[in-house]
Scaffold this active site. Structure first.
Site, short mmCIF file in Angstrom:
data_model
loop_
_atom_site.label_atom_id
_atom_site.label_comp_id
_atom_site.label_asym_id
_atom_site.label_seq_id
_atom_site.Cartn_x
_atom_site.Cartn_y
_atom_site.Cartn_z
N GLU A 21 1.37 4.91 -8.10
CA GLU A 21 -0.03 4.83 -7.68
C GLU A 21 -0.58 6.16 -7.17
O GLU A 21 -0.91 6.32 -5.99
CB GLU A 21 -0.21 3.73 -6.62
CG GLU A 21 0.08 2.35 -7.17
CD GLU A 21 -0.37 1.23 -6.24
OE1 GLU A 21 -0.81 1.50 -5.12
OE2 GLU A 21 -0.29 0.06 -6.67
N GLU B 258 4.06 -3.75 -10.86
CA GLU B 258 3.91 -4.49 -9.60
C GLU B 258 2.87 -5.57 -9.80
O GLU B 258 1.84 -5.35 -10.44
CB GLU B 258 3.41 -3.59 -8.45
CG GLU B 258 4.41 -2.68 -7.85
CD GLU B 258 3.86 -1.87 -6.66
OE1 GLU B 258 2.91 -2.33 -5.99
OE2 GLU B 258 4.40 -0.77 -6.42
C1 FCB Z 1 0.91 -1.23 -3.81
C2 FCB Z 1 2.04 -0.31 -3.42
C3 FCB Z 1 3.24 -1.02 -2.86
C4 FCB Z 1 2.85 -2.19 -1.98
C5 FCB Z 1 1.88 -3.09 -2.69
C6 FCB Z 1 1.48 -4.32 -1.91
O1 FCB Z 1 -0.30 -0.54 -3.69
O2 FCB Z 1 2.47 0.43 -4.53
O3 FCB Z 1 4.03 -0.07 -2.18
O4 FCB Z 1 2.37 -1.73 -0.78
O5 FCB Z 1 0.72 -2.36 -3.01
#
Ligand code: FCB
Length: 435
Positions: A159, A341
């Site tokens: 990110e 994710e």
């Molecule tokens: C993302 C992050 C991860 C975690 C999730 C909930 O932005 O990459 O580390 O905090 O959100």
């Protein structure tokens, strides 16, 4: 089974052991010590104590039937001062993790940077210093040389846009700066660092599969007013496009390109834009934008419509935005996609914490939406749940839980929730189908 099912974590969020075996401090260690930065004064000092429990945690992954595990390496554990002297104990700990994963038949997906910049490098200007691209490439070289014989899947950054916006525009993450010029320099240096690291990994790891991990969420104006629309368009460039556009298309998006031009030197784009093997998407929820004249860039987070459901930590829930994100990525970048994710945060002690029906429902609807996008032509090759374990959720500390597996922070006991059992069953059923 050709679709890859996994789970993700990151070093600072789970490891703990921040002052053990030679690890140096990171910017998050510093930030957590500053009053009022993190809810409840929490820090990653102990977190899930994964550093000492990694063998058991790999056992847990095996029980769940995960085929892959995305973790991050802590830069200051490997290079306590960010550059120069390597810490052998740090390298050993990741050797152990990788070896246990391979023995358990779980593919390691290694991410080089999940936000824990060594403090010593921040003291030298951090990402606002153009030299940071070289520091990062040197760190990538150490990792590629050491782990490249066993790790095939590499991510450069997690990110890009979130840690840079939060750290250099909104002030919610270290180094908590809000300055346009610094932020623009940072964007460009981080892009250079990515490109240089890709070069290094390619040179040292034959057959490596390299990608970047992006927070990629459809961006919607809070209202149809021209002000909200224009502010949201700039927000979209910052959030979604500032990194993948130059890295994959070789150019900055238009509004940013004008502003970033003074920091771009001859030859930079060729360094940044190199062939990649996959595109990582972290998807949670659509982002609503609005005009905010007092903010650094004139945009701010807007309010989602009232009729959109929210998680109990306040994030909107809208599974229809997920295929939208996947289709946009497919059309724009044309790379194989891995969802690196996705998950739902809940307040600790929320009703029936172990019987986490809200998370289960979120996962089922989002996985179904992803599969629909795949049927419609998005080249999605895998899905990593966020997260394997409850963990240190940055500014929210331990007051937001994302784990498939519950962590009791007093005893460090791990208990799989209903969502974990469902996920394991789904993976198992699919494996049987493809036997
Ligand atoms: C993302 C992050 C991860 C975690 C999730 C909930 O932005 O990459 O580390 O905090 O959100």
């Amino acid at each position: 089974m050709d679709f890859l099912w996994g789970a993700s974590t990151s070093a600072y969020q789970i490891e703990g052991a921040v002052a053990e075996d030679g690890r140096g401090p990171s910017v998050w260690d510093t930030f957590c010590r500053e009053k009022g930065r993190v809810d409840n004064g929490d820090s990653g000092d102990v977190a899930c104590d994964h550093y000492h429990r990694m063998e058991d945690d790999v056992g847990l992954m095996r029980e769940l039937g995960l085929a892959a595990y995305r973790f991050s390496v802590s830069w200051p554990r490997v290079l306590p001062r960010g550059a120069g002297r390597v810490n052998p104990a740090g390298l050993d700990s990741y050797d152990r993790l990788i070896d246990r994963l391979l023995e358990a038949g779980i593919e390691p997906w290694l991410c080089l940077y999940h936000w824990d910049l060594p403090q010593a490098l921040d003291d030298l200007g951090g990402w606002a210093n153009r030299d940071a691209a070289g520091w990062f490439a040197d760190y990538a070289t150490v990792c590629a040389r050491r782990f490249g014989d066993r790790v095939r899947h590499w991510a450069t950054f997690n990110e890009f846009s979130v840690f840079t916006l939060f750290g250099y525009a909104f002030g919610w993450a270290p180094p908590s700066i809000a300055d346009q010029e610094t932020h623009l320099k940072v964007i460009h240096t981080v892009n250079l660092a990515h490109g240089d690291a890709v070069g290094v990994i390619r040179a040292h790891v034959p057959g490596a599969k390299i990608g970047g991990v992006h927070s990629f969420q459809p961006m919607r104006p809070q209202s149809p007013s021209p002000e909200d629309r224009e502010a949201t368009a700039l927000f979209d460039e910052h959030w979604n496009l500032a990194y993948p556009d130059p890295q994959i298309l070789g150019r900055y998006p238009p509004r940013l390109a004008r502003r970033i031009e003074p920091y771009v030197q001859a030859g930079d784009m060729a360094r940044i834009c190199r062939p990649l093997d996959w595109f990582g998407i972290n998807f949670y929820a659509p982002v609503y934008g609005r005009a905010e004249p007092t903010s650094l860039w004139g945009f701010a987070f807007g309010a989602p419509p009232d009729d959109l459901p929210r998680s109990d930590v306040g994030w909107p829930i809208d599974a229809t935005a997920f295929p939208q994100a996947l289709m946009t990525a497919r059309d724009r970048y044309r790379l194989p996609i891995y969802v690196t994710e996705n998950g739902l945060g809940r307040r600790p002690g929320a009703d029936a914490d172990l019987n986490d029906t809200a998370r289960l429902d979120y996962m089922q609807t989002h996985i179904a939406a992803m599969m629909e996008a795949k049927r419609q032509g998005a080249d999605v090759r895998g899905y990593f749940a966020w997260s394997l374990l409850d963990n240190f959720e940055w500014g929210a500390g331990y007051s937001s839980r994302f784990g498939l597996v519950h962590v009791d922070y007093t005893t460090q006991a791990r208990t799989p929730r209903a969502s974990a059992r469902w996920y394991a069953e789904r993976i198992r059923a699919e494996r049987l189908l493809t036997l």
